[in-house]
Design an enzyme around this catalytic site. Structure first.
Site, short mmCIF file in Angstrom:
data_model
loop_
_atom_site.label_atom_id
_atom_site.label_comp_id
_atom_site.label_asym_id
_atom_site.label_seq_id
_atom_site.Cartn_x
_atom_site.Cartn_y
_atom_site.Cartn_z
N ASP A 1 0.76 -1.12 -0.03
CA ASP A 1 0.09 0.06 0.00
C ASP A 1 0.77 1.38 -0.09
OD1 ASP A 1 -2.21 -1.64 0.07
OD2 ASP A 1 -2.40 -1.40 2.10
N SER B 1 -11.78 -3.71 -5.71
CA SER B 1 -10.99 -4.05 -4.52
C SER B 1 -11.60 -3.08 -3.44
CB SER B 1 -9.60 -3.26 -4.98
OG SER B 1 -9.06 -4.08 -5.96
N THR B 2 -10.97 -3.07 -2.34
CA THR B 2 -11.32 -2.36 -1.38
C THR B 2 -10.21 -1.40 -0.79
OG1 THR B 2 -12.47 -4.39 -0.46
CG2 THR B 2 -12.41 -2.43 1.08
N LYS C 1 -12.32 -9.70 7.24
CA LYS C 1 -11.94 -9.74 5.74
C LYS C 1 -11.29 -11.05 5.52
CE LYS C 1 -9.72 -6.80 2.02
NZ LYS C 1 -8.80 -7.74 1.61
N ARG D 1 -12.93 -13.48 -9.38
CA ARG D 1 -12.91 -12.22 -9.44
C ARG D 1 -12.57 -11.42 -10.88
NH1 ARG D 1 -10.24 -7.65 -5.38
NH2 ARG D 1 -8.27 -8.61 -6.53
N GLU E 1 -15.12 -16.19 -0.50
CA GLU E 1 -13.52 -16.33 -0.77
C GLU E 1 -13.49 -17.77 -0.52
OE1 GLU E 1 -10.72 -14.05 -0.67
OE2 GLU E 1 -11.98 -12.28 -0.54
N CYS F 1 24.59 -14.16 -13.35
CA CYS F 1 23.22 -14.29 -13.07
C CYS F 1 22.90 -15.84 -12.59
CB CYS F 1 22.43 -14.46 -14.40
SG CYS F 1 20.60 -14.95 -14.25
N CYS G 1 21.58 -18.01 -15.76
CA CYS G 1 22.50 -18.45 -16.93
C CYS G 1 23.84 -18.24 -16.79
CB CYS G 1 21.87 -17.56 -18.00
SG CYS G 1 22.16 -15.80 -17.92
N CYS H 1 20.61 -8.80 -15.03
CA CYS H 1 21.15 -9.81 -16.08
C CYS H 1 20.88 -9.25 -17.67
CB CYS H 1 20.52 -11.25 -16.09
SG CYS H 1 21.00 -12.64 -17.46
#
Length: 615
Positions: free
Chosen positions: A33, A71-72, A107, A123, A152, A353, A356, A369
């Site tokens: 946030d 969203s909330t 929630k 959603r 949910e 990297c 690789c 990389c």
């Protein structure tokens, strides 16, 4: 903050959100946030701030929600909760309603869905989700029965902590597999056999109701009481106005309802010691660190991995073996680094990297990389980005793409040349191979916005919004001829990022041209140079929609305005010319519009202006 480039910040936020939705969160909600608010301070109109973060669902037919699943908005302090209550009370007073009442519900921290008309839909992007009704056949229990609206998909928290906490970081990891996987793993089967995975609807959760004064005064007590009433992972509380007239009056943004907020707390902290650092390579070549720490209990879970975000943090905070740190865990996800109590005596940064073994270079606070074309991690992430952004090729999820890369199908050209026999030859089943061939065909024949097509190539600083802005000035087939100066002339592109965009377009052009030649059905973005030819009173105008629109979904009205030649803004600024304000339009927007002498009209006047309600 590691960057001042809005596009780079938005890309990082999208990556954080992808991990969170896939059940692998790497930063806390509070830090996410705070980054969102930082992006807002740099670019209030950035498209990322005005969209619903999508769920990571890749199966099932598309389902359009009758009402957007938004969203909330979030508050972390009592002061911000007080401001929310004040906004509701002001709206109530405008309607002549005294003492508005509020409801608070837990929630849940799961995967959002809406169960209606015997279809459970994910959603998705808030407007269109996927049919995931099949999870009930797999054994997910619908608490309160079917067709009960929003809820949910969650696992019983105590069951997870007893059986899976040592194997998984969050119940979402297991839940995602139940929804997405073609074949269930042992963890998923175990949880389903125990009947511990539920679709819990919000209307069946225990709730508190009362006045705004009582809400503010007793929020800690309310939170404790409601938290103890459910045995599911929680992500705070949701407070909302109860009165439907107030809800309609306050309305919503493209992102959230204004009559509702999520109440969150900072989270629990603990101290631990760094044991090792694991380096990972992402789609853009950024090599990022994950701290392996001495396992420690935080908020009821054993934590062993901490995100360090970028190499600059490791360098500057002296992180390494033996460093003593404080971690914080909010929203019951993987925690973040809070403070360094004792720095490491030895800090080692990679010079190759991890995917690789190619060379690394510094870019701001990131190690990167430079072996873009043949780094397996970048290739795999790039392919995932393509199919995820396109969004119309079911079956090409992470596990499928991993197999393709392992079998040396590492380019879009090679993958789109495959048929069912080719898929079978590298180990896919007969039916799945047929489905994958069909999915590739669908992705070519299903109409798709050219801006989304361009964004899918993963060119840095070219998300969908930026691609649309670019294509409003130059058609897709001419992008290869553009210089950095050409792009920098377009409002919204910086002089620093424009040359790299031009260079990446040119280096990727052979692939872009190949995919264009496959015959993708692209819906072309209207060129601004053609606006004068559009017979529309809003051609060339900067317009904005706010409040509730009665004649259609706001997104559809925005798209209609674009086809009529208008530039659609999402916040009030000096360049805005027409503000279309419906019921519940925010007072601050109207005040700002008056300050800039912007023409404010209602929806009926707008429809009369453009000439028809059915254009």
């Amino acid at each position: 903050m590691f960057s001042t480039d809005p596009s780079a910040i938005a890309a990082q936020l999208a990556e954080y959100n992808r991990h969170y939705r896939a059940g692998r969160p790497i930063i806390s909600d509070q830090e996410y946030d705070s980054i969102v608010e930082y992006l807002r301070s740099l670019d209030p109109e950035h498209p990322y701030l005005h969209q619903v973060e999508p769920e990571a669902i890749r199966s099932g037919a598309s389902v359009r929600h009758k009402s957007p699943m938004l969203s909330t908005d979030k508050v972390y302090t009592k002061e911000k909760l007080e401001r929310f209550v004040e906004r509701v009370e002001i709206a109530a007073a405008e309607l002549g309603i005294q003492d508005p009442q509020f409801r608070v519900t837990p929630k849940l921290d799961g995967m959002a869905g809406f169960d209606r008309d015997s279809i459970l839909a994910s959603r998705g992007d808030g407007k269109v989700g996927s049919d995931i009704t099949h999870i009930f056949n797999r054994g997910v229990i619908p608490i309160g029965g079917r067709n009960q609206g929003a809820g949910e998909i969650v696992m019983v928290k105590s069951f997870f902590e007893t059986h899976f906490a040592d194997e998984f970081d969050h119940p979402r990891n297991v839940v995602v597999g139940i929804v997405n996987a073609d074949e269930l793993g042992e963890a998923q089967k175990k949880a389903l056999r125990a009947r511990k995975v539920h679709f819990a609807t919000y209307k069946h959760l225990k709730a508190w109701s009362g006045s705004g004064q009582h809400l503010i005064r007793d929020i800690d007590k309310i939170t404790a009481n409601l938290s103890s009433s459910v045995d599911y992972p929680l992500d705070g509380m949701v407070a909302e106005a109860i009165n439907e007239r107030i809800k309609a009056h306050m309305g919503a943004t493209n992102h959230h309802h204004k009559w509702q907020v999520a109440i969150k707390t900072k989270g629990e902290t603990a101290s631990t010691t760094v044991l090792d650092i694991i380096w990972q390579t992402g789609r853009t070549g950024h090599v990022t660190p994950v701290l392996k720490v001495e396992p420690t209990k935080v908020s009821g879970a054993t934590i062993s991995n901490i995100s360090a975000h970028h190499a600059g943090m490791v360098r500057d905070k002296l992180l390494g073996f033996g460093a003593e740190i404080t971690i914080i865990r909010s929203g019951e996800v993987i925690p973040k680094l809070e403070t360094v109590l004792k720095p490491a005596q030895d800090v080692t940064l990679p010079d190759q990297c991890p995917s690789c073994n190619g060379p690394l270079s510094w870019k701001n606070d990131f190690l990167q990389c430079t072996n873009h074309m043949s780094c397996p991690a970048q290739v795999e992430s790039g392919l995932r980005h393509w199919f995820k952004t396109l969004g119309n090729a079911n079956g090409f999820g992470p596990s499928t793409i991993q197999v393709l890369v392992e079998k040396d199908y590492t380019t879009l050209e090679a993958i789109y040349n495959m048929n069912a026999d080719d898929f079978e030859c590298i180990g896919f089943g007969e039916k799945q191979s047929q489905n994958l061939e069909e999915a590739l065909k669908n992705s070519r024949t299903e109409p798709i916005e050219d801006a989304r097509f361009l964004a899918a190539f993963g060119i840095l600083h070219l998300g969908i919004g930026e691609s649309r802005r670019l294509l409003r000035h130059h058609p897709l087939h001419r992008l290869v001829t553009l210089s950095g100066d050409d792009i920098a002339e377009i409002h919204g592109f910086g002089t620093k990022t424009a040359p790299s965009i031009a260079a990446e377009i040119q280096s990727s052009w052979s692939t872009i041209k190949h995919m264009l030649d496959l015959g993708f059905q692209l819906e072309e973005t209207q060129l601004e140079s053609d606006f004068q030819q559009i017979q529309s009173p809003i051609a060339g105008k900067h317009v904005m929609f706010t409040g509730k629109m009665e004649s259609g979904d706001r997104t559809e009205m925005q798209e209609l305005a674009r086809t009529l030649g208008a530039t659609v803004l999402t916040s009030v600024s000096k360049k805005l010319e027409i503000l279309i304000a419906g019921p519940g339009a925010g007072g601050s927007k109207l005040t700002k519009a008056a300050k800039y002498n912007i023409n404010v009209i209602d929806e009926d006047a707008y429809l009369a202006l453009i000439g028809s309600k059915n254009l």
